[in-house]
Design a protein around this motif. Structure first.
Motif, PDB file in Angstrom:
ATOM      1  N   SER A   1       0.811  -1.215   0.000  1.00  0.00           N
ATOM      2  CA  SER A   1       0.000   0.000   0.000  1.00  0.00           C
ATOM      3  C   SER A   1       0.843   1.262   0.000  1.00  0.00           C
ATOM      4  CB  SER A   1      -0.895   0.007   1.235  1.00  0.00           C
ATOM      5  OG  SER A   1      -1.354   1.315   1.466  1.00  0.00           O
ATOM      6  N   GLY A   2       0.511   2.160  -0.884  1.00  0.00           N
ATOM      7  CA  GLY A   2       1.168   3.464  -0.872  1.00  0.00           C
ATOM      8  C   GLY A   2       0.401   4.440  -0.009  1.00  0.00           C
ATOM      9  N   GLY A   3      -0.443   3.924   0.883  1.00  0.00           N
ATOM     10  CA  GLY A   3      -1.303   4.781   1.708  1.00  0.00           C
ATOM     11  C   GLY A   3      -0.521   5.699   2.617  1.00  0.00           C
ATOM     12  N   GLN A   4      -1.263   6.531   3.324  1.00  0.00           N
ATOM     13  CA  GLN A   4      -0.622   7.595   4.087  1.00  0.00           C
ATOM     14  C   GLN A   4      -0.009   7.148   5.399  1.00  0.00           C
ATOM     15  OE1 GLN A   4      -3.655   7.783   2.663  1.00  0.00           O
ATOM     16  NE2 GLN A   4      -4.124   9.806   1.899  1.00  0.00           N
ATOM     17  N   GLY A   5      -0.200   5.897   5.803  1.00  0.00           N
ATOM     18  CA  GLY A   5       0.355   5.456   7.082  1.00  0.00           C
ATOM     19  C   GLY A   5      -0.416   6.055   8.236  1.00  0.00           C
ATOM     20  N   GLY A   6       0.081   5.844   9.452  1.00  0.00           N
ATOM     21  CA  GLY A   6      -0.535   6.476  10.613  1.00  0.00           C
ATOM     22  C   GLY A   6      -1.841   5.825  11.026  1.00  0.00           C
ATOM     23  N   THR A   7      -2.546   6.535  11.897  1.00  0.00           N
ATOM     24  CA  THR A   7      -3.798   5.980  12.424  1.00  0.00           C
ATOM     25  C   THR A   7      -4.962   6.882  12.034  1.00  0.00           C
ATOM     26  OG1 THR A   7      -3.827   7.175  14.515  1.00  0.00           O
ATOM     27  CG2 THR A   7      -2.529   5.167  14.448  1.00  0.00           C
ATOM     28  N   LEU A   8      -6.153   6.324  12.151  1.00  0.00           N
ATOM     29  CA  LEU A   8      -7.359   7.065  11.813  1.00  0.00           C
ATOM     30  C   LEU A   8      -8.335   6.895  12.961  1.00  0.00           C
ATOM     31  CD1 LEU A   8      -7.559   5.561   8.259  1.00  0.00           C
ATOM     32  CD2 LEU A   8      -7.102   7.978   8.737  1.00  0.00           C
ATOM     33  N   ASP A   9      -8.971   7.996  13.403  1.00  0.00           N
ATOM     34  CA  ASP A   9     -10.028   7.788  14.390  1.00  0.00           C
ATOM     35  C   ASP A   9     -11.353   7.756  13.638  1.00  0.00           C
ATOM     36  OD1 ASP A   9      -9.575  10.515  14.001  1.00  0.00           O
ATOM     37  OD2 ASP A   9     -10.526  11.077  15.876  1.00  0.00           O
ATOM     38  N   ILE A  10     -12.136   6.751  13.987  1.00  0.00           N
ATOM     39  CA  ILE A  10     -13.359   6.466  13.230  1.00  0.00           C
ATOM     40  C   ILE A  10     -14.558   6.912  14.056  1.00  0.00           C
ATOM     41  CG2 ILE A  10     -14.666   4.636  12.056  1.00  0.00           C
ATOM     42  CD1 ILE A  10     -11.868   5.202  10.822  1.00  0.00           C
ATOM     43  N   HIS A  11     -15.350   7.809  13.458  1.00  0.00           N
ATOM     44  CA  HIS A  11     -16.401   8.500  14.207  1.00  0.00           C
ATOM     45  C   HIS A  11     -17.737   7.752  14.133  1.00  0.00           C
ATOM     46  CE1 HIS A  11     -13.991  12.420  13.199  1.00  0.00           C
ATOM     47  NE2 HIS A  11     -13.255  11.470  13.724  1.00  0.00           N
ATOM     48  N   VAL A  12     -18.554   7.954  15.168  1.00  0.00           N
ATOM     49  CA  VAL A  12     -19.819   7.218  15.285  1.00  0.00           C
ATOM     50  C   VAL A  12     -20.755   7.490  14.111  1.00  0.00           C
ATOM     51  CG1 VAL A  12     -21.899   6.943  16.704  1.00  0.00           C
ATOM     52  CG2 VAL A  12     -19.696   7.316  17.802  1.00  0.00           C
ATOM     53  N   ALA A  13     -20.907   8.798  13.789  1.00  0.00           N
ATOM     54  CA  ALA A  13     -21.979   9.167  12.867  1.00  0.00           C
ATOM     55  C   ALA A  13     -21.724   8.774  11.421  1.00  0.00           C
ATOM     56  CB  ALA A  13     -22.216  10.674  12.949  1.00  0.00           C
ATOM     57  N   ASP A  14     -20.476   8.576  11.040  1.00  0.00           N
ATOM     58  CA  ASP A  14     -20.216   8.280   9.623  1.00  0.00           C
ATOM     59  C   ASP A  14     -19.352   7.033   9.414  1.00  0.00           C
ATOM     60  OD1 ASP A  14     -17.963   9.715  10.583  1.00  0.00           O
ATOM     61  OD2 ASP A  14     -18.656  11.559   9.636  1.00  0.00           O
ATOM     62  N   GLY A  15     -18.084   7.082   9.858  1.00  0.00           N
ATOM     63  CA  GLY A  15     -17.213   5.921   9.618  1.00  0.00           C
ATOM     64  C   GLY A  15     -17.731   4.664  10.302  1.00  0.00           C
ATOM     65  N   GLN A  16     -18.106   4.795  11.585  1.00  0.00           N
ATOM     66  CA  GLN A  16     -18.607   3.610  12.300  1.00  0.00           C
ATOM     67  C   GLN A  16     -19.949   3.153  11.734  1.00  0.00           C
ATOM     68  OE1 GLN A  16     -18.453   3.495  16.628  1.00  0.00           O
ATOM     69  NE2 GLN A  16     -16.840   5.033  16.635  1.00  0.00           N
ATOM     70  N   GLN A  17     -20.757   4.131  11.295  1.00  0.00           N
ATOM     71  CA  GLN A  17     -22.058   3.775  10.709  1.00  0.00           C
ATOM     72  C   GLN A  17     -21.867   2.929   9.450  1.00  0.00           C
ATOM     73  OE1 GLN A  17     -24.914   4.245  12.011  1.00  0.00           O
ATOM     74  NE2 GLN A  17     -26.201   3.613  10.283  1.00  0.00           N
ATOM     75  N   ALA A  18     -20.894   3.331   8.620  1.00  0.00           N
ATOM     76  CA  ALA A  18     -20.617   2.572   7.386  1.00  0.00           C
ATOM     77  C   ALA A  18     -20.135   1.161   7.735  1.00  0.00           C
ATOM     78  CB  ALA A  18     -19.587   3.311   6.542  1.00  0.00           C
ATOM     79  N   LEU A  19     -19.259   1.065   8.740  1.00  0.00           N
ATOM     80  CA  LEU A  19     -18.748  -0.260   9.130  1.00  0.00           C
ATOM     81  C   LEU A  19     -19.870  -1.126   9.705  1.00  0.00           C
ATOM     82  CD1 LEU A  19     -15.394   0.988  10.662  1.00  0.00           C
ATOM     83  CD2 LEU A  19     -15.574  -0.667   8.785  1.00  0.00           C
ATOM     84  N   LYS A  20     -20.777  -0.480  10.441  1.00  0.00           N
ATOM     85  CA  LYS A  20     -21.910  -1.220  11.015  1.00  0.00           C
ATOM     86  C   LYS A  20     -22.795  -1.785   9.902  1.00  0.00           C
ATOM     87  CE  LYS A  20     -25.391  -0.067  14.423  1.00  0.00           C
ATOM     88  NZ  LYS A  20     -25.965   1.078  15.096  1.00  0.00           N
TER      89      LYS A  20
END
Ligand SMILES: Cc1cc2nc3c(=O)[nH]c(=O)nc-3n(C[C@H](O)[C@H](O)[C@H](O)COP(=O)(O)OP(=O)(O)OC[C@H]3O[C@@H](n4cnc5c(N)ncnc54)[C@H](O)[C@@H]3O)c2cc1C
Length: 402
Positions: A50-69
Motif C-alpha cells: 500500500s502506498g497509503g498515508q500510514g498512521g492511524t485514523l479515528d473512526i467517528h460514530v456518525a459516519d465511519g462507524q455507521q458505514a462499518l456497522k
C-alpha cells in the motif's frame, strides 16, 4: 512509443471501482453483501504494498462507524481498534490546553467528540476491509490512465500499460486526490493549501523512541506553535507516527529531492531551520527518524466544483469527490460514509437505474463534501494561527484559555 491496446471483451460486472482505499473497499463490501457484482482496480502492486498515508485514523460514530456497522464489520473493527488513546494538545511551551478526558465532556460540533472515536492503524483498516470480500475481486498493479464512454454507451477503463477493460454500466472513482475518473464530471482541479505535512516513523529500537513516548504516551500529542504543528501518534506496533506540518511552497518536494532521500539530513535541517526554539523532545524525535520523510503537499477541491450534473455511468466517492485538507480528521470517515450512501442508492434503484441512484447519492454528497472542505479550511487557519491552539479551542470546543 504508444503501448499496444488489448481490449477485454468478456462479460463485465456492472460496476467497476477504481481505487482500493477505504472508500473503494467498503463500497465493494457493501455491494458484495447486496449480491451486486463489481471489480476493484488499484495501482498498488499488491495488498501489502500500500502506498497509503500510514498512521492511524479515528473512526467517528456518525459516519465511519455507521458505514462499518452497515457493512457488518463493526465488531471486527472494534476488535482491531484502540479505544483508550488519549489526545493531548499543547503549545510549544508544553502547556496542555486539551486532553481527551476534557474533550469527552465537551459538545463538539453536535457530537460528544472523542467519547467514542476508536483509533485504527490505516493498514489494519485496509486489511479488515480486504478480508471482508472474496479474494480476486481486487485487481492489483493496474494503474488507470483514463475512463471513457464507449460507442455502446457503456464505460471503459484504459490502463497506463495500454490495456482496456470495457462494458461497465458504472465506474466509481474511489481513486483519491488525483482521481483519473474526476475529469468526466468536472474540470476543476485540487488547489494547493499552502501547507505540507512531512511524515515519518520512530521505531521502538530507535534511541529517541522514549522521547516520543514521553510526549504522546499511548495516544496522540499535537503541539502547535509559530504557524507549525508537530504531531506524534502511537501505532499498534509500538512505533510512533510523526508529522511536521508547516507552510512550504507547492514545489518544495521537487526542489528538495536529495534532502528527502536522506532522513537524517532532513530531520536535522527541519530542527535547525524550523524548530530551533521548540522543546527538546520534539527536536529529538523529528531529528532522528528511522524512515524517510514522506511529503504531503495538502490540497482541497474548490467548493464551487461540487455541483455537477449527474453524468450517466460515473460516480465519485471520498477524496476523488471532495478532497480536503486533513485538519478536522474526517476525510476517511466521510469517504466511507459516501460509499454507504452510494451503495444504499444502488440497492434501492437497482443496477438497471444506476443514473437515478447516482443522482440521489450526489444530492446528499455535495453539501456534505462542501461542509467538510470549509470546516477543514477554518480548522487549518486556526491551527496555524500565531496564538494556536487558543483560537481553535474557542471555535471547536467553545472554551477560552489564556
Ligand atoms: C497527511 C494526511 C493525514 C491524514 N489524516 C487523516 C486522519 O487523521 N483522519 C481522517 O479521517 N483522514 C485523514 N486524512 C485523509 C484521508 O487519508 C483521506 O480522506 C482518505 O484516505 C480518503 O479515502 P479514499 O478511499 O477516498 O482515497 P485514498 O485513501 O486516497 O485511496 C485511493 C486508492 O486509489 C488508488 N489509486 C489512485 N490512483 C489510481 C489510479 N490512477 N489507478 C488505480 N488506482 C489508483 C490508490 O492506490 C489508493 O488505494 C489524511 C490525509 C493526509 C494526506
Amino acid at each position: 512509443m504508444t503501448p499496444p491496446t488489448t481490449t477485454t471483451t468478456t462479460p463485465q460486472p456492472p460496476i467497476a471501482i477504481v481505487g482500493a482505499g477505504p472508500s473503494g473497499l467498503i463500497l465493494a463490501r457493501l455491494l458484495e453483501n447486496a449480491g451486486i457484482a463489481y471489480t476493484v482496480f488499484d495501482r498498488d502492486a499488491s495488498a501489502s504494498s500500500s502506498g497509503g498515508q500510514g498512521g492511524t485514523l479515528d473512526i467517528h460514530v456518525a459516519d465511519g462507524q455507521q458505514a462499518l456497522k452497515e457493512a457488518g464489520l463493526i465488531s471486527q473493527f472494534r476488535a482491531r481498534a484502540r479505544g483508550d488513546s488519549p489526545t493531548i494538545m499543547m503549545d510549544k511551551t508544553g502547556k496542555v490546553f486539551l486532553d481527551s478526558a476534557m474533550f469527552a465532556s465537551q459538545e463538539v460540533e453536535g457530537e460528544k467528540a472523542h467519547a467514542d472515536r476508536p483509533e485504527i492503524d490505516r493498514r489494519d483498516l485496509r486489511d479488515l476491509l480486504l478480508g471482508s470480500i472474496p479474494e480476486g475481486r481486487v485487481r492489483w498493479g493496474v494503474r488507470v490512465q483514463e475512463v471513457f464512454r464507449g460507442q455502446d454507451g457503456l464505460m471503459g477503463i484504459r490502463f497506463v500499460d495500454g490495456r482496456v477493460e470495457a462494458g461497465f454500466r458504472l465506474v466509481v472513482g474511489a481513486d483519491g486526490a488525483w482521481s483519473k475518473v474526476r475529469r468526466l464530471v468536472t474540470s476543476a482541479k485540487p488547489q494547493y493549501s499552502g501547507f505540507h505535512f512531512l511524515t515519518t516513523i520512530i521505531k521502538p529500537s530507535n534511541p529517541y523512541h522514549s522521547a516520543a513516548a514521553s510526549v504522546a504516551g499511548k495516544g496522540m500529542n499535537m503541539m502547535c506553535a509559530h504557524e507549525k504543528q508537530v504531531v506524534m501518534v502511537k501505532l499498534g506496533d509500538e512505533s510512533y507516527y510523526v508529522g511536521v506540518a508547516m507552510a512550504l511552497p507547492e514545489s518544495w518536494r521537487q526542489e528538495n529531492a536529495d534532502l528527502l532521500a536522506n532522513p537524517s539530513q532532513l530531520g536535522a535541517a527541519l530542527v535547525r531551520d524550523y524548530l530551533a526554539d521548540w522543546p527538546q523532545a520534539q527536536k529529538d524525535v523529528v531529528g532522528h527518524a528511522d524512515e524517510q520523510f514522506r511529503p504531503w503537499p495538502l490540497y482541497a477541491m474548490p467548493t464551487e466544483s461540487l455541483s455537477w450534473e449527474t453524468v450517466p455511468g460515473v460516480a465519485l466517492v471520498g477524496d476523488a469527490a471532495h478532497l480536503t485538507t486533513p485538519f478536522v480528521g474526517e476525510g476517511v470517515n466521510c469517504a466511507m460514509y459516501d460509499s454507504l450512501q452510494l451503495a444504499q442508492q444502488i440497492v434501492k434503484h437497482g443496477v438497471d437505474d444506476l443514473t437515478a441512484a447516482v443522482a440521489a447519492y450526489e444530492k446528499e454528497m455535495f453539501p456534505r463534501g462542501i461542509d467538510l472542505i470549509q470546516r477543514s479550511a477554518k480548522s487549518g487557519e486556526l491551527l496555524f494561527a500565531p496564538d494556536a491552539p487558543r483560537g481553535w479551542l474557542k471555535h471547536h470546543v467553545g472554551i477560552e484559555v489564556d
